[in-house]
Enzyme design. Structure first.
Site, mmCIF file in Angstrom:
data_model
loop_
_atom_site.group_PDB
_atom_site.id
_atom_site.type_symbol
_atom_site.label_atom_id
_atom_site.label_comp_id
_atom_site.label_asym_id
_atom_site.label_seq_id
_atom_site.Cartn_x
_atom_site.Cartn_y
_atom_site.Cartn_z
ATOM 1 N N ASP A 171 0.853 -1.197 0.000
ATOM 2 C CA ASP A 171 0.000 0.000 0.000
ATOM 3 C C ASP A 171 0.889 1.248 0.000
ATOM 4 O OD1 ASP A 171 0.928 -0.440 2.597
ATOM 5 O OD2 ASP A 171 -0.799 0.525 3.529
ATOM 6 N N HIS A 496 1.532 -8.791 -3.655
ATOM 7 C CA HIS A 496 0.536 -7.742 -3.405
ATOM 8 C C HIS A 496 1.306 -6.439 -3.201
ATOM 9 C CE1 HIS A 496 -3.530 -6.433 -2.092
ATOM 10 N NE2 HIS A 496 -2.849 -5.569 -1.346
ATOM 11 N N GLU A 547 2.044 -10.134 0.426
ATOM 12 C CA GLU A 547 2.377 -8.713 0.377
ATOM 13 C C GLU A 547 3.858 -8.567 0.729
ATOM 14 O OE1 GLU A 547 -0.387 -6.165 2.466
ATOM 15 O OE2 GLU A 547 0.617 -4.335 1.803
#
Ligand code: G3I
Ligand code: 9MR
Length: 577
Positions: A171, A496, A547
């Site tokens: 993110d 991810h 991730e």
């Protein structure tokens, strides 16, 4: 010779698990064969023309901690540098690997360079980023003060500037708590192995002066962290975030507004700890960066004072969302117990300033444990720092040296004990609890604990176990993956990771450690196997196992770099660097 004469070239078998990069000449070397068949194995040159070693498989080991039964193929006695494969007749060959000194040096560089690829607010130029160059994302020069973070001097909606830093993970948000342990781990590598780190070049825009690249890279995040402190009172915002996770867009395409949210005791103490350490590390570079060391120390003391006045301001996102708009739905890094954060901040401030008042402010040994470090449990980071400076501890703690060493060694011996019971002979996986979200960072942090124990005792068996955990990360495990992007024959291809998923390049950004097996599978994606040590899937969907994150890469850098630095004194490699 052996196979060429049979006219067949056996194919790579996923049932042969080993470090897919390779081995130091004098180090333990083993592959693990899944299943209980077979008797003899061979190590062949990579072209499969010559047999370099013949051995017998060890008896099958079935364990309670793994769903696999394995047989070890130990070829430690093969010292000759070269490129090889392991052959198990009837099964096939392993992926190719090398035997040579400095076999992990490229991995060290890439794992550190990965932080450059995570930089916010900067265009990554082809000169440094190669084919993964990209436009700048997230300038973060106009960040809003969220209502949860409002103060007299900065009412809700105030615009502040908070550029730079690293994206946390896949993110694009920036979290102080996770920054704390990450920067500390990198700076600790420098403090523990200064000579090695000074020679470690990764080619970043700041390279080329007297400051090590690793310190420059850490500064990219430290400077951002400084902007997260409220100048009015010394408290530190918990995170800089968009309200909800951005979709899968590239950094430059992201448009969500960005906020600083609520100050928290945990973030403020982690900030204090790492600024105090930073002040110590930066002091010798005073002439190149005038005032920075002093600023870091002042910021650390102000943060510490804020936390002493606000000892229980926890980050509780659900409660925050009952009170404020917009709702915040990104990573929480919430922690309801900050005794360890107090202990860590006090220790770093005490070691840097040599003022006893910090050491006497909190109990440094509340019990005899040295829990493995994670973003939520930072106590042992303090012990590592005390161990590093054990020869010159300030007065208030000078008498604790024996206790400190005993505490660290006992905790590590507990880890070592478990290795004999694991299917792959590694410390990692000795308890099912090792397989949490980010389990690969558990393996790496265990490796650090083992290296610390080696340095306290001189006992090389700790180093062999540390190397075993690096082998685990690079393929000696129940999934058969080497978990670092770009390193090994079978590696994550679909992490991810928004930048990797949205660029035009097939290969993901290299040098990133994915989370690893996590039976929690909180992402709800489809997993081929759900056993604790196999609950991993190389799918972009799978944020709970695939991730990447800065606090996972940092201990990988430490582990691999420390082993590179110690390979000669460990007897893993011969001769001078
Ligand atoms: O507190 C419980 C403990 O009591 C229990 O024994 C244990 C059993 O698994 O779980 C503990 O809580 C876990 C917590 O981490 C603390 O370790 C949760 O199950 C687990 O879901 C949680 O995972 C964290 C995850 O965010 C979800 O919050 C990871 O550690 C953390 O690395 C991860 O971090 C995310 C950021 O939020 C956002 N950015 C990406 C980053 C990496 O995925
Ligand atoms: O991309 C997000 C990742 O960084 C986080 O670790 C994860 C857990 O907080 O959440 C991911 O975002 C997902 C969100 O939680 C639910 N909707 C789908 C999002 C992206 O796949």
């Amino acid at each position: 010779m052996l196979l060429a004469s049979q006219g067949t070239h056996p194919r790579p078998s996923e049932a042969i698990r080993l470090n897919q990069i390779g081995f130091y000449p004098g180090a333990p070397k083993a592959a693990f064969i899944v299943g209980d068949g077979g008797e003899t194995f061979y190590v062949l040159t990579a072209d499969q023309r010559d047999t370099a070693f013949t051995g017998r498989l060890r008896p099958a080991r079935a364990t309670s901690s793994s769903s696999d039964t394995t047989r070890a193929a130990d070829f430690s006695a093969l010292w000759t540098p070269g490129r090889y494969v392991v052959l198990v007749p009837g099964l096939g060959v392993s992926y190719p690997f090398e035997i040579r000194p400095r076999v992990h040096e490229e991995l060290v560089r890439a794992a550190l360079k990965a932080f450059y690829f995570q930089r916010a607010s900067l265009a990554l130029e082809p000169r440094y980023a190669g084919k993964w160059s990209r436009a700048a994302g997230h300038p973060d020069t106009r960040v809003l003060v969220h209502p949860s973070a409002a103060s007299d001097g900065r009412p809700a909606g105030t615009v502040i500037s908070s550029p730079g830093g690293w994206y946390d993970a896949g993110d694009y948000n920036k979290y102080i708590v996770n920054s704390g342990i990450t920067v500390a781990t990198l700076l600790s590598l420098y403090e523990d192995f200064p000579q090695y780190v000074r020679a470690l070049r990764v080619d970043i825009p700041e390279s080329g002066d007297a400051v090590p690249d690793l310190v420059h890279e850490a500064l990219w995040n430290l400077r951002w962290m400084l902007t997260m402190q409220d100048p009015a009172d010394g408290g530190v915002y918990h995170k800089l975030t968009e309200p909800r996770f951005e979709g899968f867009v590239s950094p430059a395409e992201a448009r969500s507004p960005r906020y600083v949210v609520q100050k928290s005791t945990a973030a403020t103490l982690d900030f204090a700890a790492v600024m105090a350490q930073g002040a110590r590390v930066l002091r010798p570079f005073e002439r190149r960066m005038p005032g920075l060391s002093d600023s870091a120390l002042t910021a650390a003391v102000r943060a510490w004072n804020w936390a002493r006045r606000h000892p229980d301001v926890f980050y509780d996102q659900a409660r925050l969302n009952q009170q404020f708009e917009p709702h915040i739905e990104t990573g929480t890094y919430g922690d309801g117990d900050v005794r360890d954060e107090f202990l860590w901040a006090a220790t770093e401030l005490g070691v840097t300033t040599r003022q006893d008042s910090f050491f006497t402010a909190v109990p440094l040994f509340p019990d005899s444990a040295a829990p493995l470090p994670s973003w939520r449990q930072v106590r042992t980071l303090a012990y590592y720092t005390l161990a590093r400076f054990r020869a010159q501890l300030p007065g208030a703690v000078a008498g604790d040296r024996t206790r400190l060493e005993r505490t660290l060694i006992r905790a590590t011996d507990d880890l070592v004990q478990r290795a004999s019971g694991t299917a792959y002979g590694t410390v990692m996986g000795g308890a099912t609890a090792d397989f949490v979200w980010g389990s690969n960072s558990v393996a790496a942090n265990q490796g650090i604990a083992l290296i610390v124990a080696y340095r306290l005792t001189g006992d090389r068996s700790y180093l062999r176990h540390a190397l075993g955990n690096l082998d685990y990360i690079l393929g000696r495990n129940a999934t058969g993956y080497s978990f670092v992007t770009g390193f090994g024959a079978r590696t994550p291809w679909h992490p991810h990771h928004r930048p990797s998923a949205t660029d035009a390049i097939d290969a993901p950004v290299p040098g990133l450690l994915v989370g690893g097996p996590n039976p929690g599978r909180q992402d709800g994606c489809a997993y081929p196997d759900t056993a604790p040590d196999k609950a991993y899937v190389d799918d972009v969907c799978a944020y709970a196992s695939n991730e990447v994150a800065i606090n996972w890469n940092a201990p990988l850098v430490y582990l691999a770099a420390a082993l590179e630095a110690l390979q000669y004194e460990a007897g893993f490699s011969r001769g001078p660097r």
